[in-house]
Scaffold this active site. Structure first.
Site, PDB file in Angstrom:
ATOM      1  N   LYS A   1       0.852  -1.163   0.001  1.00 46.61           N
ATOM      2  CA  LYS A   1       0.009   0.196  -0.022  1.00 46.61           C
ATOM      3  C   LYS A   1       0.905   1.319  -0.081  1.00 46.61           C
ATOM      4  O   LYS A   1       1.738   1.533   0.975  1.00 46.61           O
ATOM      5  CB  LYS A   1      -0.739   0.177   1.227  1.00 46.61           C
ATOM      6  CG  LYS A   1      -1.760   1.295   1.189  1.00 46.61           C
ATOM      7  CD  LYS A   1      -2.852   1.306   2.571  1.00 46.61           C
ATOM      8  CE  LYS A   1      -2.361   1.955   3.721  1.00 46.61           C
ATOM      9  NZ  LYS A   1      -2.616   3.280   3.864  1.00 46.61           N
TER      10      LYS A   1
ATOM     11  N   ARG B   1      -2.993  -6.039  14.610  1.00 49.74           N
ATOM     12  CA  ARG B   1      -1.854  -6.383  15.348  1.00 49.74           C
ATOM     13  C   ARG B   1      -1.438  -7.663  15.387  1.00 49.74           C
ATOM     14  O   ARG B   1      -2.326  -8.429  16.134  1.00 49.74           O
ATOM     15  CB  ARG B   1      -1.874  -5.510  16.736  1.00 49.74           C
ATOM     16  CG  ARG B   1      -1.758  -3.913  16.575  1.00 49.74           C
ATOM     17  CD  ARG B   1      -0.217  -3.551  16.121  1.00 49.74           C
ATOM     18  NE  ARG B   1      -0.248  -2.267  15.781  1.00 49.74           N
ATOM     19  CZ  ARG B   1      -0.331  -1.477  14.694  1.00 49.74           C
ATOM     20  NH1 ARG B   1      -0.627  -2.401  13.408  1.00 49.74           N
ATOM     21  NH2 ARG B   1      -0.123  -0.175  14.460  1.00 49.74           N
TER      22      ARG B   1
ATOM     23  N   PRO C   1     -17.270  15.160  -9.790  1.00 45.99           N
ATOM     24  CA  PRO C   1     -17.278  13.811 -10.664  1.00 45.99           C
ATOM     25  C   PRO C   1     -16.008  13.715 -11.637  1.00 45.99           C
ATOM     26  O   PRO C   1     -15.293  13.036 -11.939  1.00 45.99           O
ATOM     27  CB  PRO C   1     -18.517  13.500 -11.087  1.00 45.99           C
ATOM     28  CG  PRO C   1     -19.507  14.322 -10.091  1.00 45.99           C
ATOM     29  CD  PRO C   1     -18.531  15.348  -9.326  1.00 45.99           C
TER      30      PRO C   1
ATOM     31  N   ARG D   1       3.273  -0.758  10.531  1.00 52.74           N
ATOM     32  CA  ARG D   1       4.472  -0.572  11.659  1.00 52.74           C
ATOM     33  C   ARG D   1       5.002  -2.021  12.049  1.00 52.74           C
ATOM     34  O   ARG D   1       6.063  -2.300  12.284  1.00 52.74           O
ATOM     35  CB  ARG D   1       4.207   0.304  12.646  1.00 52.74           C
ATOM     36  CG  ARG D   1       4.156   1.856  12.398  1.00 52.74           C
ATOM     37  CD  ARG D   1       3.568   2.708  13.414  1.00 52.74           C
ATOM     38  NE  ARG D   1       2.235   2.407  13.395  1.00 52.74           N
ATOM     39  CZ  ARG D   1       1.245   3.207  14.031  1.00 52.74           C
ATOM     40  NH1 ARG D   1       1.684   4.218  14.973  1.00 52.74           N
ATOM     41  NH2 ARG D   1      -0.077   2.859  14.007  1.00 52.74           N
TER      42      ARG D   1
ATOM     43  N   LYS E   1      -7.458   8.168  -1.614  1.00 54.79           N
ATOM     44  CA  LYS E   1      -8.591   8.819  -0.830  1.00 54.79           C
ATOM     45  C   LYS E   1      -9.450   9.989  -1.627  1.00 54.79           C
ATOM     46  O   LYS E   1      -9.519  11.238  -1.090  1.00 54.79           O
ATOM     47  CB  LYS E   1      -8.454   9.166   0.713  1.00 54.79           C
ATOM     48  CG  LYS E   1      -7.947   7.999   1.582  1.00 54.79           C
ATOM     49  CD  LYS E   1      -7.961   8.271   2.856  1.00 54.79           C
ATOM     50  CE  LYS E   1      -7.796   7.186   3.817  1.00 54.79           C
ATOM     51  NZ  LYS E   1      -6.493   6.267   3.760  1.00 54.79           N
ATOM     52  N   LEU E   2      -9.584   9.741  -2.847  1.00 55.13           N
ATOM     53  CA  LEU E   2      -9.994  10.760  -3.739  1.00 55.13           C
ATOM     54  C   LEU E   2     -11.622  11.195  -3.386  1.00 55.13           C
ATOM     55  O   LEU E   2     -12.235  10.512  -2.824  1.00 55.13           O
ATOM     56  CB  LEU E   2     -10.226  10.136  -5.166  1.00 55.13           C
ATOM     57  CG  LEU E   2      -8.930   9.620  -5.633  1.00 55.13           C
ATOM     58  CD1 LEU E   2      -9.275   9.077  -6.932  1.00 55.13           C
ATOM     59  CD2 LEU E   2      -7.835  10.975  -5.936  1.00 55.13           C
ATOM     60  N   HIS E   3     -11.532  12.537  -3.370  1.00 56.70           N
ATOM     61  CA  HIS E   3     -12.808  13.303  -3.050  1.00 56.70           C
ATOM     62  C   HIS E   3     -13.042  14.650  -3.723  1.00 56.70           C
ATOM     63  O   HIS E   3     -12.215  15.498  -3.311  1.00 56.70           O
ATOM     64  CB  HIS E   3     -12.924  13.363  -1.595  1.00 56.70           C
ATOM     65  CG  HIS E   3     -14.437  13.812  -1.064  1.00 56.70           C
ATOM     66  ND1 HIS E   3     -14.707  13.721   0.384  1.00 56.70           N
ATOM     67  CD2 HIS E   3     -15.471  14.288  -1.780  1.00 56.70           C
ATOM     68  CE1 HIS E   3     -15.990  14.465   0.287  1.00 56.70           C
ATOM     69  NE2 HIS E   3     -16.259  14.506  -0.706  1.00 56.70           N
ATOM     70  N   ASP E   4     -13.843  14.846  -4.754  1.00 59.85           N
ATOM     71  CA  ASP E   4     -13.889  16.071  -5.769  1.00 59.85           C
ATOM     72  C   ASP E   4     -15.136  16.157  -6.365  1.00 59.85           C
ATOM     73  O   ASP E   4     -15.887  15.083  -6.315  1.00 59.85           O
ATOM     74  CB  ASP E   4     -12.671  16.252  -6.376  1.00 59.85           C
ATOM     75  CG  ASP E   4     -12.312  17.763  -6.550  1.00 59.85           C
ATOM     76  OD1 ASP E   4     -12.958  18.386  -7.099  1.00 59.85           O
ATOM     77  OD2 ASP E   4     -11.183  18.119  -6.231  1.00 59.85           O
TER      78      ASP E   4
HETATM   79  O1  C5P Z   1       1.353   0.898  11.223  1.00 64.05           O
HETATM   80  P1  C5P Z   1      -0.154   0.444  11.030  1.00 64.05           P
HETATM   81  O2  C5P Z   1      -0.250  -1.058  11.065  1.00 64.05           O
HETATM   82  O3  C5P Z   1      -0.933   1.117  12.146  1.00 64.05           O
HETATM   83  O4  C5P Z   1      -0.804   1.077   9.875  1.00 64.05           O
HETATM   84  C1  C5P Z   1      -2.018   0.969   9.201  1.00 64.05           C
HETATM   85  C2  C5P Z   1      -2.124   1.534   7.955  1.00 64.05           C
HETATM   86  O5  C5P Z   1      -3.453   1.703   7.833  1.00 64.05           O
HETATM   87  C3  C5P Z   1      -1.418   3.001   7.903  1.00 64.05           C
HETATM   88  O6  C5P Z   1      -1.251   3.226   6.269  1.00 64.05           O
HETATM   89  C4  C5P Z   1      -2.750   4.081   8.295  1.00 64.05           C
HETATM   90  O7  C5P Z   1      -2.749   5.083   7.582  1.00 64.05           O
HETATM   91  C5  C5P Z   1      -4.089   3.100   7.779  1.00 64.05           C
HETATM   92  N1  C5P Z   1      -5.281   3.342   8.426  1.00 64.05           N
HETATM   93  C6  C5P Z   1      -5.386   2.953   9.769  1.00 64.05           C
HETATM   94  N2  C5P Z   1      -6.486   3.146  10.257  1.00 64.05           N
HETATM   95  C7  C5P Z   1      -7.403   3.431   9.635  1.00 64.05           C
HETATM   96  C8  C5P Z   1      -7.565   3.946   8.093  1.00 64.05           C
HETATM   97  C9  C5P Z   1      -6.454   3.537   7.664  1.00 64.05           C
HETATM   98  O8  C5P Z   1      -4.348   2.593  10.357  1.00 64.05           O
HETATM   99  N3  C5P Z   1      -8.798   3.904  10.115  1.00 64.05           N
END
Ligand code: C5P
Length: 250
Positions: free
Chosen positions: A39, A196, A78, A226, A73-76
């Protein structure tokens, strides 16, 4: 337990091009990638654009079959969102994100453009995923924007709108998986961050779930940042997370 394709997308959350390139090579390089996909989001894309994607995530790495989630995360209006889609389909993303709150016309314009551009560039049509309610917003934040609803109800409403408009799925928190799976059916993509592995630090994720729990509830894909990119051995960490999610042919 039957094996499944690797659902884990690693969030490469950095603007450091060299660091991103090294990480992507180590976790997604061949012969067999340790992740289902990569991603790249706003940070990376605003800093480096399409040339940066081609540099950090080059053809030989893509050729391992690893997916590419372009989290814009597009938003504008159409027309402008369609222009944004037109600009990136050539990169052959597997997934692109778009805010469902942008409304039906915007969502439909994005779907139509994704299909047309994919045919033009001879790449698979990118799957479009809706962003519903950001997990950073609570009820009072919604109220301040004029939305008088519980976040969980608004998530379902916007996911319904996304689905009706032809989107392929949504991003959702682990807590929303069960209700969305029930409402949107078995084929709707649920891309889930806030994951996690067993025994790891939660960081700032307040309602994290393990890979196993999320998959069992019906997640299609998991986004993990992370716990992979901060690990001493990112490849080993990614493999361990994939195994937790039920992948056993790594
Ligand atoms: O490091 P971590 O595993 O928390 O990263 C999760 C990824 O998912 C990051 O790119 C974060 O921006 C994204 N994300 C998130 N929670 C959300 C939406 C997106 O952690 N609600």
């Amino acid at each position: 337990m039957p094996t499944r394709s690797n659902p884990v997308y690693c969030g490469v959350d950095t603007i450091d091009l060299a660091q991103a390139t090294k990480l992507i090579q180590s976790i997604a390089g061949g012969p067999k990638p340790a992740v289902g996909g990569i991603k790249l989001g706003l940070e990376f894309f605003l800093a480096h654009g399409a040339p940066g994607v081609r540099y950090a995530f080059p053809g030989p790495v893509r050729a391992t079959g690893v997916g590419f989630f372009l989290d814009l995360k597009l938003h504008d209006i159409p027309n402008t969102v369609a222009g944004g889609i037109r600009a990136v389909v050539e990169l052959a993303p597997t997934f692109i994100t778009i805010h469902a709150s942008g409304g039906k016309e915007m969502l439909k314009a994005a779907v139509a453009e994704a299909g047309g551009q994919a045919a033009k560039h001879n790449v698979p049509r990118p799957k479009l995923l809706g962003v519903t309610v950001l997990t950073s917003l609570d009820r009072s934040d919604l109220e301040a924007t004029g939305v008088d609803a519980d976040p969980s109800d608004q998530v379902l409403r916007l996911a319904g709108l996304a689905r009706e408009s032809g989107l392929d799925g949504v991003i959702c928190s682990p807590l929303e998986i069960a209700a969305l799976r029930k409402q949107c059916g078995p084929d709707f993509v649920l891309m889930v961050p806030g994951i996690r592995p067993v025994g790891s630090a939660a960081n700032d994720q307040k309602r994290a779930m393990t890979p196993r729990q999320a998959v069992d509830l019906g997640a299609t894909n998991l986004v993990v940042g992370r716990p992979i990119y901060q690990a001493a051995d990112p490849r080993a960490a990614a493999e361990a997370i994939a195994r937790e999610a039920g992948v056993n042919d790594l």
